[in-house]
Design a protein around this motif. Structure first.
Motif, PDB file in Angstrom:
ATOM      1  N   GLY A 203      20.923 -34.118  22.187  1.00 52.56           N
ATOM      2  CA  GLY A 203      21.480 -33.260  21.138  1.00 52.56           C
ATOM      3  C   GLY A 203      20.657 -33.337  19.860  1.00 52.56           C
ATOM      4  N   GLU A 204      21.311 -33.648  18.748  1.00 47.85           N
ATOM      5  CA  GLU A 204      20.613 -33.657  17.463  1.00 47.85           C
ATOM      6  C   GLU A 204      19.542 -34.742  17.369  1.00 47.85           C
ATOM      7  OE1 GLU A 204      22.458 -35.156  13.944  1.00 47.85           O
ATOM      8  OE2 GLU A 204      24.039 -36.211  15.010  1.00 47.85           O
ATOM      9  N   HIS A 205      19.501 -35.657  18.386  1.00 45.73           N
ATOM     10  CA  HIS A 205      18.506 -36.732  18.348  1.00 45.73           C
ATOM     11  C   HIS A 205      17.287 -36.452  19.212  1.00 45.73           C
ATOM     12  CE1 HIS A 205      21.309 -39.012  16.035  1.00 45.73           C
ATOM     13  NE2 HIS A 205      22.207 -38.993  16.984  1.00 45.73           N
ATOM     14  N   GLY A 206      17.179 -35.245  19.793  1.00 46.66           N
ATOM     15  CA  GLY A 206      15.989 -34.921  20.553  1.00 46.66           C
ATOM     16  C   GLY A 206      16.142 -35.132  22.046  1.00 46.66           C
ATOM     17  N   ALA A 207      15.031 -35.428  22.713  1.00 45.95           N
ATOM     18  CA  ALA A 207      15.047 -35.552  24.173  1.00 45.95           C
ATOM     19  C   ALA A 207      14.029 -36.591  24.616  1.00 45.95           C
ATOM     20  CB  ALA A 207      14.728 -34.205  24.816  1.00 45.95           C
ATOM     21  N   LEU A 208      14.320 -37.223  25.753  1.00 46.84           N
ATOM     22  CA  LEU A 208      13.407 -38.214  26.330  1.00 46.84           C
ATOM     23  C   LEU A 208      12.905 -37.698  27.669  1.00 46.84           C
ATOM     24  CD1 LEU A 208      15.627 -41.398  25.744  1.00 46.84           C
ATOM     25  CD2 LEU A 208      13.868 -40.453  24.220  1.00 46.84           C
ATOM     26  N   LEU A 209      11.619 -37.888  27.921  1.00 43.84           N
ATOM     27  CA  LEU A 209      11.016 -37.490  29.192  1.00 43.84           C
ATOM     28  C   LEU A 209      10.500 -38.735  29.893  1.00 43.84           C
ATOM     29  CD1 LEU A 209       9.634 -35.445  31.214  1.00 43.84           C
ATOM     30  CD2 LEU A 209       7.698 -35.427  29.598  1.00 43.84           C
ATOM     31  N   PHE A 210      10.882 -38.895  31.155  1.00 42.03           N
ATOM     32  CA  PHE A 210      10.453 -40.045  31.953  1.00 42.03           C
ATOM     33  C   PHE A 210       9.666 -39.551  33.160  1.00 42.03           C
ATOM     34  CE2 PHE A 210      14.376 -41.063  29.793  1.00 42.03           C
ATOM     35  CZ  PHE A 210      14.179 -42.353  29.331  1.00 42.03           C
ATOM     36  N   SER A 218       9.013 -39.361  23.871  1.00 45.33           N
ATOM     37  CA  SER A 218      10.200 -39.205  23.038  1.00 45.33           C
ATOM     38  C   SER A 218       9.989 -38.023  22.107  1.00 45.33           C
ATOM     39  CB  SER A 218      10.414 -40.488  22.232  1.00 45.33           C
ATOM     40  OG  SER A 218      11.376 -40.290  21.237  1.00 45.33           O
ATOM     41  N   CYS A 219      10.823 -37.006  22.237  1.00 46.49           N
ATOM     42  CA  CYS A 219      10.676 -35.788  21.433  1.00 46.49           C
ATOM     43  C   CYS A 219      11.798 -35.727  20.408  1.00 46.49           C
ATOM     44  CB  CYS A 219      10.744 -34.572  22.352  1.00 46.49           C
ATOM     45  SG  CYS A 219      10.699 -33.003  21.467  1.00 46.49           S
ATOM     46  N   GLY A 220      11.445 -35.650  19.138  1.00 45.39           N
ATOM     47  CA  GLY A 220      12.459 -35.527  18.087  1.00 45.39           C
ATOM     48  C   GLY A 220      13.118 -34.163  18.128  1.00 45.39           C
TER      49      GLY A 220
ATOM     50  N   THR B 295       1.805 -47.955  22.095  1.00 44.82           N
ATOM     51  CA  THR B 295       2.837 -47.385  22.958  1.00 44.82           C
ATOM     52  C   THR B 295       3.622 -46.310  22.194  1.00 44.82           C
ATOM     53  OG1 THR B 295       3.034 -49.487  24.099  1.00 44.82           O
ATOM     54  CG2 THR B 295       4.832 -47.915  24.415  1.00 44.82           C
ATOM     55  N   PHE B 296       3.969 -46.609  20.954  1.00 44.58           N
ATOM     56  CA  PHE B 296       4.636 -45.616  20.105  1.00 44.58           C
ATOM     57  C   PHE B 296       3.785 -44.354  20.001  1.00 44.58           C
ATOM     58  CE2 PHE B 296       8.516 -46.251  17.661  1.00 44.58           C
ATOM     59  CZ  PHE B 296       8.882 -47.537  18.002  1.00 44.58           C
ATOM     60  N   ARG B 297       2.501 -44.523  19.807  1.00 42.18           N
ATOM     61  CA  ARG B 297       1.609 -43.350  19.702  1.00 42.18           C
ATOM     62  C   ARG B 297       1.687 -42.517  20.961  1.00 42.18           C
ATOM     63  NH1 ARG B 297      -4.431 -43.784  17.811  1.00 42.18           N
ATOM     64  NH2 ARG B 297      -4.146 -41.586  18.260  1.00 42.18           N
ATOM     65  N   ARG B 298       1.554 -43.212  22.102  1.00 40.78           N
ATOM     66  CA  ARG B 298       1.555 -42.472  23.375  1.00 40.78           C
ATOM     67  C   ARG B 298       2.880 -41.769  23.602  1.00 40.78           C
ATOM     68  NH1 ARG B 298      -1.215 -46.926  25.129  1.00 40.78           N
ATOM     69  NH2 ARG B 298       0.676 -47.895  25.928  1.00 40.78           N
ATOM     70  N   MET B 299       3.970 -42.454  23.280  1.00 35.32           N
ATOM     71  CA  MET B 299       5.269 -41.862  23.594  1.00 35.32           C
ATOM     72  C   MET B 299       5.633 -40.725  22.643  1.00 35.32           C
ATOM     73  SD  MET B 299       8.174 -44.563  22.310  1.00 35.32           S
ATOM     74  CE  MET B 299       9.090 -44.052  20.834  1.00 35.32           C
ATOM     75  N   SER B 300       4.902 -40.595  21.505  1.00 40.70           N
ATOM     76  CA  SER B 300       5.226 -39.546  20.543  1.00 40.70           C
ATOM     77  C   SER B 300       4.266 -38.376  20.609  1.00 40.70           C
ATOM     78  CB  SER B 300       5.170 -40.093  19.110  1.00 40.70           C
ATOM     79  OG  SER B 300       5.776 -41.343  19.038  1.00 40.70           O
ATOM     80  N   GLN B 301       3.176 -38.564  21.310  1.00 44.16           N
ATOM     81  CA  GLN B 301       2.117 -37.570  21.291  1.00 44.16           C
ATOM     82  C   GLN B 301       2.385 -36.490  22.329  1.00 44.16           C
ATOM     83  OE1 GLN B 301      -1.608 -39.581  21.680  1.00 44.16           O
ATOM     84  NE2 GLN B 301      -2.522 -38.308  20.107  1.00 44.16           N
TER      85      GLN B 301
END
Lengths: 307, 307
Positions: A203-210, A218-220, B295-301
């Protein structure tokens, strides 16, 4: 490449603390198809009654959505009515009239069975199975689902998970499906059930892709000041994601393509909630999408890449 | 450049659903100072009783934290006891014994008043004011706060906001301070109250950074599988952030430096919750920090930058 989108087509009545509108164009197929149509050609599969307004059909066609898979049958179109609470995060379904949707049997018209990308919108898992049964080796299959199917048709859903490449669901549904409170553990468990890729929407916190090999993105969420109608946010997310994937096809789906697809899904959802029904998508331009995509880039970037 | 850190020093008793430990090194100053010390030199300001274990003082000194500002007075050290519920998200304070902390008057030793960076840890706003009253034109002042001060010392806190460059608080506190449910609106309102920069922490969902000219950065949270003790997460976040800022000083603080500071704060917090008290920080190495930062960089890019 094209994407096949199957799901519900509905006439929605939506009430928010501020407004109420009746008989709006809605349903998972409509939201997802229109969102995907900004990126690629769409083969739509769905059902409506003979009361379905011609203007809606004209609109879908204007988006260059192929309607050979649209069944128009005697009777009334599926109707859904829902009300959002004060914070627009909680929703109560006020009424559902399945009407012609009750006897929906998604039958693919000739040519559809080779569509390389498939988005199984949020409908009964057996209908999703039925579509897959007719497909000839699609390249990438995405399934959307919801709490209703996790609770009521768990076996059918679990069997579906062995047949899809990606599952999309929200955080509470991921916890419900697995009994895990940690989303990281829930994600690992769901991937063990079948899909190589998993998107958890927050929701308002974005989405996670695994993805495989502990790949993670991690998408904001886009920082919206005003949300007018959250209906269809999940469907436009899935549609934008699938549309971008299909458009970017270079022979295989990579994790990097999927990252961008998740961002573009988020972009489409962020537009969709700015107005009731598909109103915002009607006026949306490719330049709008590009501009918001660049905003996403800026808001997520924390190290200027070395030149 | 150095950072001055003021706040509480405590001996904590912490109970989780799995474990309970007593008389752990804790308090906002300790967590923040140790986190900052991975990036720069720290001037610590705080108070303990004569029962405070020498080993803790030795540990802080081993981190090259200047302890000229540590008051050791007759009496007992501040004690806090708390219990975390099953999901580790909700916490109940079981007991507080202020002891020597009740009469704490943060007095800066000679030389501290020109420390360029100041982190006012989470303590009574009047103590934060008292520190600022003694400073000579610091370059960048960060204040941390919590619900207690928003509710009980609102006027003092509002006056503090006119004297700081950045405020750090969590999402529920931002809503409490402003009465706004939208974090975007809440952020705008808080920035109107004084601080040019604002960080809203969202726990497992990451953090948002707001700055002038609608500058915005969304930082995801590190996907932890196991959280052992959330105590001090906010303080290590603030300490890592302030430490990086001070270390990177090139004459002015830019929004790009702040983005990276928020990420490094998140990195430090993500390590801290992996064990009780400061145990994880004791064994932490610069290489660990760099690895998790990558890791933060990769997960946010989501878009490989064009070369």
């Amino acid at each position: 490449m094209s994407v096949l989108v199957v799901g519900s087509i509905a006439l929605d009545t939506v009430k928010t603390p501020v407004e109420e509108h009746t008989d709006l164009l809605g349903g998972s197929t409509c939201y997802a198809s229109v969102a995907a149509s900004f990126f690629t050609t769409v083969n739509l599969v769905g059902i409506v009654g003979d009361d379905f307004p011609t203007e809606h059909i004209d609109y879908l066609r204007s988006r260059k959505i192929d309607l050979a898979g649209l069944q128009i049958v005697p009777g009334k179109t599926f109707r859904w009515s829902g009300e959002y609470m004060w914070d627009l995060n909680t929703r109560e379904t006020r009424s559902i009239a399945l009407n012609v949707f009750e006897s929906f049997e998604p039958k693919l018209p000739g040519g559809y069975e080779r569509t390389p990308y498939v988005l199984l919108g949020n409908i009964h898992p057996n209908l999703q199975h039925h579509v897959l049964d007719q497909m000839k080796r699609p390249r990438f299959v995405i399934a959307d689902t919801m709490d209703l199917w996790i609770n009521n048709t768990r076996e059918e859903l679990l069997r579906l998970l062995t047949r899809v490449d990606m599952l999309i669901l929200n955080d509470s549904e991921a916890r419900m499906l697995t009994g895990q409170t940690s989303l990281i553990k829930a994600a690992a468990q769901i991937r063990d059930l079948g899909p190589a890729y998993l998107v958890i929407k927050k929701g308002e916190h974005g989405a996670l892709l695994f993805g495989p090999e502990a790949q993670f993105f991690s998408c904001g969420a886009y920082p919206l000041e005003e949300i007018h109608d959250p209906t269809g946010a999940g469907d436009t997310f899935a549609g934008g994601l699938a549309g971008h994937l299909a458009a970017q096809d270079h022979g295989s789906v990579t994790f990097d393509t999927l990252r961008k697809a998740v961002v573009l899904g988020s972009v489409m959802a962020s537009f969709n909630v700015e107005a009731f029904s598909l109103e915002r998508l009607r006026t949306l331009t490719p330049a709008d999408i590009e501009e918001r995509y660049q905003t996403f880039r800026r808001m997520s970037q924390f190290e200027v890449p070395a030149l």
